[in-house]
Motif scaffolding. Structure first.
Motif, PDB file in Angstrom:
ATOM      1  N   UNK A  84     -64.304 -44.579 -64.787  1.00 49.25           N
ATOM      2  CA  UNK A  84     -64.950 -43.940 -62.926  1.00 49.25           C
ATOM      3  C   UNK A  84     -63.337 -44.352 -61.963  1.00 49.25           C
ATOM      4  N   UNK A  85     -62.321 -44.708 -62.739  1.00 49.58           N
ATOM      5  CA  UNK A  85     -61.406 -45.401 -61.672  1.00 49.58           C
ATOM      6  C   UNK A  85     -60.000 -43.684 -61.843  1.00 49.58           C
ATOM      7  N   UNK A  86     -60.771 -43.004 -62.002  1.00 45.43           N
ATOM      8  CA  UNK A  86     -59.456 -41.934 -61.813  1.00 45.43           C
ATOM      9  C   UNK A  86     -59.786 -40.634 -61.024  1.00 45.43           C
ATOM     10  N   UNK A  87     -60.420 -41.229 -59.919  1.00 47.04           N
ATOM     11  CA  UNK A  87     -61.251 -39.919 -58.852  1.00 47.04           C
ATOM     12  C   UNK A  87     -59.227 -39.358 -58.578  1.00 47.04           C
ATOM     13  N   UNK A  88     -58.781 -39.676 -58.363  1.00 46.05           N
ATOM     14  CA  UNK A  88     -56.686 -39.091 -58.145  1.00 46.05           C
ATOM     15  C   UNK A  88     -56.048 -39.266 -59.183  1.00 46.05           C
ATOM     16  N   UNK A  89     -56.397 -38.922 -60.690  1.00 46.18           N
ATOM     17  CA  UNK A  89     -56.020 -38.794 -61.746  1.00 46.18           C
ATOM     18  C   UNK A  89     -55.124 -40.556 -62.075  1.00 46.18           C
ATOM     19  N   UNK A 268     -75.041 -48.690 -54.270  1.00 38.93           N
ATOM     20  CA  UNK A 268     -74.654 -49.130 -54.344  1.00 38.93           C
ATOM     21  C   UNK A 268     -73.438 -47.640 -54.695  1.00 38.93           C
ATOM     22  N   UNK A 269     -72.590 -47.662 -54.701  1.00 35.71           N
ATOM     23  CA  UNK A 269     -71.682 -46.548 -54.969  1.00 35.71           C
ATOM     24  C   UNK A 269     -69.852 -47.194 -55.380  1.00 35.71           C
ATOM     25  N   UNK A 270     -70.063 -47.699 -56.405  1.00 39.55           N
ATOM     26  CA  UNK A 270     -69.226 -48.613 -56.806  1.00 39.55           C
ATOM     27  C   UNK A 270     -69.076 -47.471 -57.885  1.00 39.55           C
ATOM     28  N   UNK A 271     -69.237 -46.558 -58.519  1.00 36.68           N
ATOM     29  CA  UNK A 271     -68.187 -45.558 -59.409  1.00 36.68           C
ATOM     30  C   UNK A 271     -68.505 -44.392 -58.919  1.00 36.68           C
ATOM     31  N   UNK A 272     -69.424 -43.950 -58.005  1.00 32.14           N
ATOM     32  CA  UNK A 272     -69.376 -42.972 -57.976  1.00 32.14           C
ATOM     33  C   UNK A 272     -69.689 -42.136 -56.303  1.00 32.14           C
ATOM     34  N   UNK A 273     -68.572 -42.543 -55.036  1.00 25.74           N
ATOM     35  CA  UNK A 273     -68.112 -42.597 -54.221  1.00 25.74           C
ATOM     36  C   UNK A 273     -67.004 -41.931 -53.579  1.00 25.74           C
ATOM     37  N   UNK A 274     -65.774 -42.424 -52.894  1.00 22.76           N
ATOM     38  CA  UNK A 274     -64.670 -41.043 -53.208  1.00 22.76           C
ATOM     39  C   UNK A 274     -64.580 -39.760 -53.869  1.00 22.76           C
ATOM     40  N   UNK A 275     -65.797 -39.084 -52.868  1.00 17.76           N
ATOM     41  CA  UNK A 275     -65.139 -37.513 -53.700  1.00 17.76           C
ATOM     42  C   UNK A 275     -65.810 -37.300 -54.817  1.00 17.76           C
ATOM     43  N   UNK A 276     -66.508 -38.177 -55.608  1.00 17.02           N
ATOM     44  CA  UNK A 276     -67.484 -37.821 -56.935  1.00 17.02           C
ATOM     45  C   UNK A 276     -67.912 -36.783 -56.878  1.00 17.02           C
ATOM     46  N   UNK A 277     -69.055 -36.690 -55.663  1.00 21.62           N
ATOM     47  CA  UNK A 277     -69.660 -35.800 -56.013  1.00 21.62           C
ATOM     48  C   UNK A 277     -69.254 -34.514 -54.864  1.00 21.62           C
ATOM     49  N   UNK A 278     -68.356 -34.777 -54.465  1.00 20.93           N
ATOM     50  CA  UNK A 278     -68.592 -33.505 -53.343  1.00 20.93           C
ATOM     51  C   UNK A 278     -67.797 -34.528 -51.589  1.00 20.93           C
ATOM     52  N   UNK A 279     -68.446 -35.197 -51.704  1.00 25.31           N
ATOM     53  CA  UNK A 279     -68.282 -36.050 -49.963  1.00 25.31           C
ATOM     54  C   UNK A 279     -67.538 -37.389 -50.404  1.00 25.31           C
ATOM     55  N   UNK A 280     -67.179 -38.156 -49.727  1.00 27.19           N
ATOM     56  CA  UNK A 280     -66.387 -38.864 -49.515  1.00 27.19           C
ATOM     57  C   UNK A 280     -67.211 -39.907 -50.194  1.00 27.19           C
TER      58      UNK A 280
END
Length: 456
Positions: A84-89, A268-280
Motif C-alpha cells: 500500500x505504498x505505491x499510489x504513484x507507482x 485510520x486511512x494509513x493504507x487507503x488514503x491518497x487517491x486509492x478510493x477515487x478521493x484524496x
C-alpha cells in the motif's frame, strides 16, 4: 527450506495474509524460483526472524519501477499489493529527482529546529483536508501515528477508553495491537493496553449481523451509552486487507453517535488514503469528517517512511505533553517525499483516473463472478478490490486452498497480490497503472480461474 521451518497449522492465523499452507508453495519453490533466488532466500531465512505474513519470502527482487517489481532473474510482476505504498507507482521520476536534490541540501532536522520542506508539506496537507482539520504532527510510521492519535484523544476527552472493531488492523507495535482486532498480532503478548472495547464490524457478506448495518449501529450505541469512559472510536474508514466497505449511512450515523457521546472519531486511512478510493481521503466518499485522521504508507512514495496525523486547531492546547516526540519528526527527506506524492496525485489527475478505472474494474470483476462459481463476492472502490472465494455460494465456506493455488498460478504468469482472511484476493494496483496493464492483470486472473475449472 524456510517454508518448512515456518509452517503454520493453526486456522485462527488465517487472518490477514497468505500463509503458504498448500503444496502450491513447494511447487512454486521447485519450479518457478531460480537458483540465485533460492540461495538468497536461504540466506534470508538464516538472518531474519521468522514471523507470520513476512516469511517465507516468495522471491528475491532487484528493482521496482512503475507498476512492476522485477526479480533477480529478470522476471517482472505486476504488483497489486505493494504494501500500500505505491499510489504513484514505484520509483516515480519526479520523486527520485526531488529526493536526490534534497540529499544535496538538508538530510536531517534536529529537534526544536524546523525546515522549509517540512512546513511546505504540512501546509499542503492541510490545504487538502476539510477546514476543520488544520493541525499536523509528523512521524516516521503508521503505528506511531495511531499512537499519537490515541494519546491526543485521551488528553482532549480526559477519558482513557477506546472502542474499535474486531478484525481491524492499526499497526504492529505493542501499544497499537492492543487496540487492533486481529488475534495474530496479540498471540503470546500477555497484557496489552487496557481500556479497549471491541465490537463486531459491519460486514456485508458474512458476519454476525449478516449484513444488517442497523444492528451494527445499535451495538455501537449500546456500548457507548453504557460506558462514559470511552473517549475515542478508532476505525478504518474502509477495511483495507479484505476490502470491507460500510455504507454512507453507517458512517453518517456513527459520526453522529460519536458527537452525541463526546467521543473523538479517529479514522485510520494509513493504507487507503491518497487517491486509492477515487478521493484524496476515503472519508470524503461518505460525507463525514473525523476528529483525527491518520495517514502513512503511500505518503512516502514507496521510498521514505512517512506518516502523519491531521487534527483540529482546538485540540492544539497541550504544550506540556509530548504527543509525538520522535527523532525523525520533521524529516526533510520524508517531507519532500510526501509533498511530492501529493503534487503528483494532483498534477497527473490520478483521482479522475481512479474513478474511471473503478468503473472498468466493477464491470470486469462482476463478469468474472458470473463466470466462476468459486467467486462468492466482489467488493471494492476506486483501485481497491476484494474477491472472496468460497467452495459453496450458499454456505459461503471459505475456499482457502483454492485461493492460494490461484495466487501461485497468477505469480507464475507475472501478477502479484495479497490473500487476506485466507480466501480473499486483494487487488490494490498503483494508481499510475495503465489501462493495458490493468487489462493484462485481469487476463492473468481469468486464466488462473479457468485453469481450476470453476465455471458456474
Amino acid at each position: 527450506m524456510q517454508g518448512d521451518h515456518n509452517a503454520i497449522s493453526h486456522p485462527e492465523q488465517l487472518v490477514e495474509g497468505d500463509i503458504n499452507l498448500t503444496k502450491a508453495r513447494q511447487q512454486w519453490m521447485e519450479n518457478e524460483v531460480g537458483e540465485q533466488a533460492k540461495d538468497l532466500l536461504y540466506r534470508d531465512a538464516q538472518c531474519f526472524m521468522h514471523q507470520a505474513m513476512s516469511t517465507p519470502c516468495l522471491d528475491a527482487i532487484k528493482s521496482c519501477k512503475g507498476s512492476y517489481i522485477e526479480n533477480i532473474s529478470g522476471k517482472r510482476y505486476l504488483d497489486f499489493h505493494g504494501n500500500n505504498v505505491h499510489q504513484i507507482g514505484f520509483s516515480h521520476p519526479k520523486l527520485l529527482n526531488r529526493l536526490t536534490e534534497q540529499l544535496q541540501q538538508l538530510t536531517f532536522s534536529t529537534r526544536r529546529y524546523t525546515n522549509e520542506v517540512a512546513v511546505q508539506f504540512a501546509e499542503k496537507l492541510i490545504s487538502l483536508t476539510p477546514n476543520s482539520l488544520n493541525k499536523v504532527l509528523l512521524t516516521p510510521n503508521g503505528s506511531s501515528a495511531v499512537g499519537i492519535a490515541l494519546k491526543l484523544a485521551r488528553a482532549v476527552t480526559k477519558k482513557h477508553k477506546v472502542i474499535s472493531f474486531w478484525d481491524s488492523f492499526h499497526g504492529a507495535s505493542l501499544d497499537v495491537v492492543g487496540v487492533s482486532g486481529e488475534s495474530i498480532f496479540r498471540e503470546h503478548m500477555g497484557p496489552v493496553m487496557a481500556g479497549v472495547e471491541r465490537i463486531p464490524p459491519p460486514i456485508t457478506y458474512r458476519g454476525i449481523f449478516e449484513g444488517d448495518e442497523n444492528k451494527a449501529l445499535e451495538y455501537l450505541e449500546f456500548v457507548l451509552s453504557k460506558d462514559n469512559q470511552i473517549g475515542a472510536f478508532l476505525a478504518e474508514t474502509i477495511r483495507n486487507t479484505d476490502v470491507q466497505i460500510p455504507s454512507k449511512k453507517f458512517w453518517e450515523e456513527a459520526r453522529c453517535l460519536c458527537s452525541k457521546y463526546g467521543v473523538l472519531l479517529i479514522l485510520d486511512e494509513i493504507p487507503i488514503a491518497l487517491g486509492r478510493t477515487g478521493k484524496m481521503f476515503a472519508f470524503e466518499n461518505f460525507g463525514i469528517e473525523p476528529d483525527i485522521l491518520c495517514l502513512g504508507k503511500g505518503l512516502g512514495g514507496g521510498i521514505m517512511p512517512q506518516a502523519a496525523i491531521v487534527t483540529k486547531f482546538e485540540y492544539d492546547v497541550f504544550n506540556e505533553i509530548s504527543l509525538g516526540h520522535y527523532t525523525h519528526e520533521k524529516s526533510p527527506m520524508g517531507s519532500m517525499a510526501a509533498l511530492t506524492v501529493l503534487e503528483v496525485i494532483q498534477e497527473e489527475e490520478l483521482l479522475e483516473k481512479v474513478k474511471q478505472f473503478e468503473a472498468y474494474m466493477r464491470v470486469a470483476l462482476a463478469k468474472l463472478q458470473r463466470k466462476y462459481s468459486l467467486i462468492g463476492d466482489v467488493r471494492g472502490m476506486g483501485l481497491l478490490w476484494g474477491i472472496e472465494l468460497v467452495t459453496n455460494r450458499k454456505t459461503k465456506e471459505k475456499a482457502i486452498t483454492e485461493a492460494e493455488e490461484i495466487m501461485y498460478e497468477c505469480l507464475k504468469k507475472g501478477l502479484s497480490f495479497k490473500v487476506s482472511k485466507g480466501n480473499v484476493l486483494q487487488l490494490s494496483p498503483p494508481l499510475t497503472i495503465t489501462k493495458e496493464e490493468l487489462e493484462h492483470a485481469l487476463a492473468i486472473l481469468n486464466g488462473a480461474f479457468l485453469k481450476f475449472n470453476t465455471i458456474a
